[in-house]
Write an enzyme that holds these catalytic residues in place. Structure first.
Site, mmCIF file in Angstrom:
data_model
loop_
_atom_site.group_PDB
_atom_site.id
_atom_site.type_symbol
_atom_site.label_atom_id
_atom_site.label_comp_id
_atom_site.label_asym_id
_atom_site.label_seq_id
_atom_site.Cartn_x
_atom_site.Cartn_y
_atom_site.Cartn_z
ATOM 1 N N SER A 1 -95.706 -16.105 39.783
ATOM 2 C CA SER A 1 -94.521 -16.035 38.904
ATOM 3 C C SER A 1 -93.598 -17.229 39.144
ATOM 4 O O SER A 1 -93.048 -17.807 38.202
ATOM 5 C CB SER A 1 -93.734 -14.757 39.180
ATOM 6 N N ARG B 1 -106.817 -8.717 38.592
ATOM 7 C CA ARG B 1 -106.358 -7.710 39.567
ATOM 8 C C ARG B 1 -107.312 -6.518 39.637
ATOM 9 O O ARG B 1 -107.423 -5.861 40.672
ATOM 10 C CB ARG B 1 -104.934 -7.274 39.260
ATOM 11 N N GLN C 1 -90.849 -10.885 31.781
ATOM 12 C CA GLN C 1 -91.245 -11.918 30.816
ATOM 13 C C GLN C 1 -90.325 -11.897 29.601
ATOM 14 O O GLN C 1 -89.893 -12.940 29.116
ATOM 15 C CB GLN C 1 -92.706 -11.716 30.396
ATOM 16 N N ASP D 1 -97.686 -4.845 39.262
ATOM 17 C CA ASP D 1 -98.966 -5.552 39.397
ATOM 18 C C ASP D 1 -99.841 -4.963 40.504
ATOM 19 O O ASP D 1 -100.998 -5.351 40.654
ATOM 20 C CB ASP D 1 -98.726 -7.046 39.645
ATOM 21 N N ARG E 1 -104.867 -1.279 32.202
ATOM 22 C CA ARG E 1 -105.195 -1.014 33.612
ATOM 23 C C ARG E 1 -105.278 0.471 33.948
ATOM 24 O O ARG E 1 -105.948 0.843 34.924
ATOM 25 C CB ARG E 1 -104.205 -1.750 34.527
ATOM 26 N N SER F 1 -89.038 -5.683 31.598
ATOM 27 C CA SER F 1 -90.059 -6.730 31.597
ATOM 28 C C SER F 1 -89.422 -8.066 31.945
ATOM 29 O O SER F 1 -88.534 -8.546 31.243
ATOM 30 C CB SER F 1 -90.735 -6.821 30.230
HETATM 31 C C1 S3P Z 1 -94.471 -11.406 35.315
HETATM 32 C C2 S3P Z 1 -93.921 -10.234 34.860
HETATM 33 C C3 S3P Z 1 -94.654 -8.965 34.751
HETATM 34 C C4 S3P Z 1 -95.939 -9.009 35.582
HETATM 35 C C5 S3P Z 1 -96.708 -10.278 35.376
HETATM 36 C C6 S3P Z 1 -95.872 -11.490 35.756
HETATM 37 C C7 S3P Z 1 -93.627 -12.618 35.366
HETATM 38 O O1 S3P Z 1 -94.992 -8.742 33.392
HETATM 39 O O2 S3P Z 1 -96.739 -7.899 35.277
HETATM 40 O O3 S3P Z 1 -97.890 -10.279 36.144
HETATM 41 O O4 S3P Z 1 -94.011 -13.608 36.013
HETATM 42 O O5 S3P Z 1 -92.552 -12.598 34.757
HETATM 43 P P1 S3P Z 1 -93.980 -8.002 32.352
HETATM 44 O O6 S3P Z 1 -92.789 -8.835 32.186
HETATM 45 O O7 S3P Z 1 -94.781 -7.880 31.085
HETATM 46 O O8 S3P Z 1 -93.688 -6.663 32.972
#
Ligand code: S3P
Length: 430
Positions: free
Chosen positions: A22, A390, A169, A317, A348, A167
């Site tokens: 990340s 994963r 992201q 994760d 998953r 989230s």
């Molecule tokens: C991540 C956010 C998570 C995670 C992903 C990496 C990131 O996803 O599951 O492996 O780096 O911001 P979500 O934002 O969809 O929850």
């Protein structure tokens, strides 16, 4: 490629897990927007962050890689990106696609983002909705559901957005777009997700205020300062080895310099509740993140637990490996409130249920989680990774405690986040 895993006698030694995925994505993207020369050490050279690096290159960012694999980014400021002369391929990486969409929504040019067979079926309305509210010109395939995404960037306005799901992201896409908006932007999450974006942008001089699950970004007229960081190592990758050590008898392992950001370490809390022996030492700070060494040893008496609510984003994760741990815990382990797992690199909840059943596990699937009844004897057999890194790694760890041989289909997908996974696994068994 198939990979055969045999029952392990012991796991022993000391490892340095790979750099944080990340943070690697964010470092390369944010350094590209900064004004000045950034230096990034300990970047994760795995497929996902490389997708981010190549995307920034295609937007005309000057990126140099030294012999020692340090990255030098010659950032020219927030408004320096140039129209790419081709479609941007984000590979398997949801982080690349969603964060980049936030940035590109504000650029005065056309961008088209696509990805592999998995990414092209991951939900994008969750970013298209808030970015459109900010005034972005952004559309996607199948009525804005799935990639490819087409963006004709332009001026944006700030929003006050309450996110329906936690989230990182989505939160990051909105904050990155917010850097370019006229007014301030506020995002509120139902539960706190990983906060690397807020931390890094703040360290680069962005005006950010954090109040529980609410983040306010004030755009003003400023540029981001360049980065000079050594990326800490990835807790999510370390977890596969934490679990292997807990499960394989007569094992002991030290895992060095791991990022212990509390928005990521829900599995540590859960494992402690399950009765595992884990200690943290050498606590420190690196790149604005708390880091430390982890000591773990075999835990023959794990107990089942219920995992739900605000801890879920803190171990999102780690669901596949938590399922494997639960197979060896006494009693029921219940995981709820985790419907988001259906929208990851694979569904998953479904993939872990199907594959662990093949190995003899008593597992029941629900819309938002699973219930596992342990302990159970695992049987080695042919299992699918669904090309999900994963899932491949979690099933490989299950293979270490299964009778006979476990064959993992398409195991090379570990290259997405942990290219040295199998090499390390072998070294630790010697
Ligand atoms: C991540 C956010 C998570 C995670 C992903 C990496 C990131 O996803 O599951 O492996 O780096 O911001 P979500 O934002 O969809 O929850």
């Amino acid at each position: 490629m198939d990979r055969v895993i045999k029952k392990a006698q012991t796991i022993k030694g000391e490892i340095i897990p790979p750099p944080d995925k990340s943070i690697s994505h964010r470092a390369i993207m944010f350094a590209s927007l900064a004004k000045g020369k950034s230096r990034i050490r300990n970047f994760l050279w795995a497929k996902d962050p490389i997708s981010s690096l190549n995307s920034m290159k295609s937007l005309s960012v000057e990126i140099e890689i030294t012999e020692s694999k340090e990255i030098i980014v010659n950032g020219k400021g927030l408004s320096s990106l140039k129209e790419p002369d081709n479609v941007i391929d984000c590979g398997n990486s949801g982080t690349t696609m969603r964060l980049l969409s936030g940035i590109l929504s504000a650029q005065p040019f056309l961008s088209i983002l696509t990805g592999d067979d998995s990414l092209r079926y991951r939900p994008m309305r969750r970013i298209i909705k808030p970015l459109s509210l900010m005034g972005a010109n952004i559309i996607a395939r199948d009525d804005n559901k799935f990639p490819p995404i087409v963006i004709k960037g332009g001026p944006l306005r700030g929003i006050n957005y309450v996110m329906p799901v936690a989230s990182a992201q989505v939160k990051s896409a909105i904050l990155l777009a917010g850097l370019y908006a006229k007014e301030e932007t506020t995002v509120k999450e139902p539960y706190k997700s990983r906060d690397h974006t807020e931390k890094m942008l703040k360290n680069m001089g962005a005006h950010i205020e954090i109040n529980d699950n609410t983040i306010k970004l004030i755009p003003k007229k400023y540029e981001l300062n360049p980065l000079d960081i050594t990326i800490p190592n990835d807790f999510s990758s370390a977890c596969f080895f934490i679990a292997a050590t807990c499960l394989v008898p007569k094992s002991e392992l030290i895992i060095k310099q791991v990022n212990l950001n509390e928005t990521r370490t829900g599995l540590l809390d859960t494992l402690k509740l399950m009765g595992a022996t884990i200690e943290i030492f050498n606590l420190n700070e690196q790149a604005g993140e708390p880091v430390g060494d982890i000591f773990v040893k075999s835990s023959s008496e794990l107990k089942g637990v219920t995992v739900q609510g605000d801890i879920i984003p803190r171990l999102i994760d780690e669901f596949p490996i938590l399922c494997v741990l639960a197979t060896q815990a006494e009693g029921k382990t219940v995981i709820k409130d985790a419907k988001e797992l259906r929208a990851k690199e694979s569904d998953r909840i479904k993939t872990m249920t199907l594959e662990l059943k093949k190995m003899g596990v008593k597992i029941e699937e629900f819309e938002d989680g699973v219930e596992i009844e342990g302990p159970c004897k695992l049987i080695g057999t042919d299992v699918h990774s669904y090309k999900d890194h994963r899932i491949a790694m979690a099933l490989s760890i299950a293979g270490l405690i299964a009778e006979g041989e476990t064959k993992i289909k398409d195991s090379e997908c570990v290259d997405i986040s942990f290219p040295q996974f199998y090499e390390l696994l072998e070294i630790l068994q010697r």
